[in-house]
Design a protein around this motif. Structure first.
Motif, mmCIF file in Angstrom:
data_model
loop_
_atom_site.group_PDB
_atom_site.id
_atom_site.type_symbol
_atom_site.label_atom_id
_atom_site.label_comp_id
_atom_site.label_asym_id
_atom_site.label_seq_id
_atom_site.Cartn_x
_atom_site.Cartn_y
_atom_site.Cartn_z
ATOM 1 N N LEU A 228 0.668 -1.003 0.011
ATOM 2 C CA LEU A 228 -0.086 -0.040 0.027
ATOM 3 C C LEU A 228 0.886 1.307 -0.104
ATOM 4 O O LEU A 228 0.564 2.330 -0.742
ATOM 5 C CB LEU A 228 -0.802 0.224 1.086
ATOM 6 C CG LEU A 228 -2.214 -1.052 1.064
ATOM 7 C CD1 LEU A 228 -2.607 -0.854 2.518
ATOM 8 C CD2 LEU A 228 -3.015 -0.944 -0.188
ATOM 9 N N PHE A 272 -6.133 -7.514 7.223
ATOM 10 C CA PHE A 272 -5.972 -6.373 6.425
ATOM 11 C C PHE A 272 -6.470 -5.112 6.529
ATOM 12 O O PHE A 272 -6.031 -3.957 6.455
ATOM 13 C CB PHE A 272 -7.058 -6.520 4.841
ATOM 14 C CG PHE A 272 -6.048 -7.517 3.749
ATOM 15 C CD1 PHE A 272 -5.233 -8.424 4.372
ATOM 16 C CD2 PHE A 272 -6.752 -7.876 2.445
ATOM 17 C CE1 PHE A 272 -4.461 -9.193 3.430
ATOM 18 C CE2 PHE A 272 -6.148 -8.667 1.693
ATOM 19 C CZ PHE A 272 -5.003 -9.548 2.342
ATOM 20 N N SER A 276 -4.091 -1.788 6.864
ATOM 21 C CA SER A 276 -4.273 -0.342 6.342
ATOM 22 C C SER A 276 -4.373 0.575 7.515
ATOM 23 O O SER A 276 -4.167 1.668 6.934
ATOM 24 C CB SER A 276 -5.944 -0.600 5.797
ATOM 25 O OG SER A 276 -6.086 -1.526 4.782
ATOM 26 N N VAL A 279 -0.885 1.641 7.497
ATOM 27 C CA VAL A 279 -0.578 2.719 6.442
ATOM 28 C C VAL A 279 -1.207 4.100 6.783
ATOM 29 O O VAL A 279 -0.460 5.179 6.177
ATOM 30 C CB VAL A 279 -1.191 1.928 5.370
ATOM 31 C CG1 VAL A 279 -1.006 3.158 4.131
ATOM 32 C CG2 VAL A 279 -0.580 0.857 4.901
#
Length: 287
Positions: A228, A272, A276, A279
């Protein structure tokens, strides 16, 4: 930097706990006993010595984070409080408490990202150390510190968070909709007379000491985290496809209960989501 402190403190605590459980599991000389001890350690309640080790890891990591980055002590105290509350909820045997711990961690980190936009102090040891090298000209010290804290958070801490949600979902399914019992034998009849009986062979449970899930999970989240940040979502698509291929035999064999596919989906989505969120802590940064 409060979000990074939360991830760093929680990651340090669960890392120490994982090392303690691994050491206690490998004290036995028998390989099967090691696997059994490891499984029991993962589901057993934490002892007083475990909590002492975790609290020490929280305090030491918080102090080290403040001294290294110049973050205010109040933010470090808040990070320790959130880590303690979330870990206590995750260690509970209640499914509601475990999912509450997962939600508390997600919300606390997200709010810290949105409300606290502070960075590494220019007078901190980390900033001075990076200023001497060429890396500081391309990447700010805040980004490096947050990324390191995020990677630590995506390890044993994220394993515990995902396991809490999956265990809660599995417990609810088992209580509400128990899996039907499989047929153990079949009769071959002709004109009402029994000609033969075919019995299902007894399944042999092979105990393995290899617990790849604890390694695959952090590697998976680290790969999603890096993909990402690098703007390469195609890597994530390939990862999902590879996981589907590896888990296909297990999912296809679960014809009686039919819960393996849901468990696979819940675990992947939670994993996930945590990647995320990590990130987000790097992207939403000061300056």
């Amino acid at each position: 930097m409060t979000a990074a402190a939360i991830m760093f403190v929680m990651g340090a605590g669960h890392l120490v706990l994982g090392m303690r459980m691994l050491a206690s599991a490998h004290r036995s000389d028998d390989g099967s006993a090691v696997a059994t001890a490891g499984s029991a350690a993962a589901s057993a309640p934490l002892s007083a010595k475990d909590w002492v080790a975790i609290c020490a890891a929280w305090l030491i990591s918080a102090v080290a984070f403040v001294l290294a980055t110049g973050m205010p002590w109040a933010s470090a105290a808040g990070a320790v409080a959130i880590a303690a509350a979330a870990s206590a909820l995750l260690a509970s045997r209640s499914r509601l408490a475990a999912t509450t711990g997962f939600a508390l961690t997600i919300v606390a980190i997200a709010l810290a990202v949105l409300l606290d936009t502070s960075g590494v102090s220019e007078r901190s040891p980390v900033a001075r150390l990076l200023a001497e090298g060429q890396l500081a000209t391309t990447i700010s010290p805040s980004v490096l510190v947050i990324a390191a804290a995020a990677l630590l958070f995506l390890g044993p801490t994220s394993n515990a968070l995902v396991r809490a949600v999956v265990s809660a979902a599995r417990g609810t399914d088992e209580r509400d909709a128990p899996a039907p019992a499989e047929q153990e034998s079949w009769q071959l009849l002709r004109r009402g007379r029994e000609l033969a009986v075919v019995r299902k062979p007894d399944s042999v449970n092979v105990s393995s000491g290899f617990r790849g899930g604890r390694i695959v999970g952090p590697l998976e989240r680290a790969l999603v985290f890096a993909s990402l940040l690098a703007g390469m979502p195609v890597v994530i698509a390939g990862l999902v496809a590879a996981k589907g291929v590896v888990r296909f035999p297990e999912i296809s064999a679960d014809r009686a209960g039919g819960t393996k596919a849901e468990e696979f989906l819940v675990g992947t989505l939670c994993s996930f989501l945590l990647a995320s969120l990590a990130v987000l802590t790097v992207v939403v940064r000061p300056g």
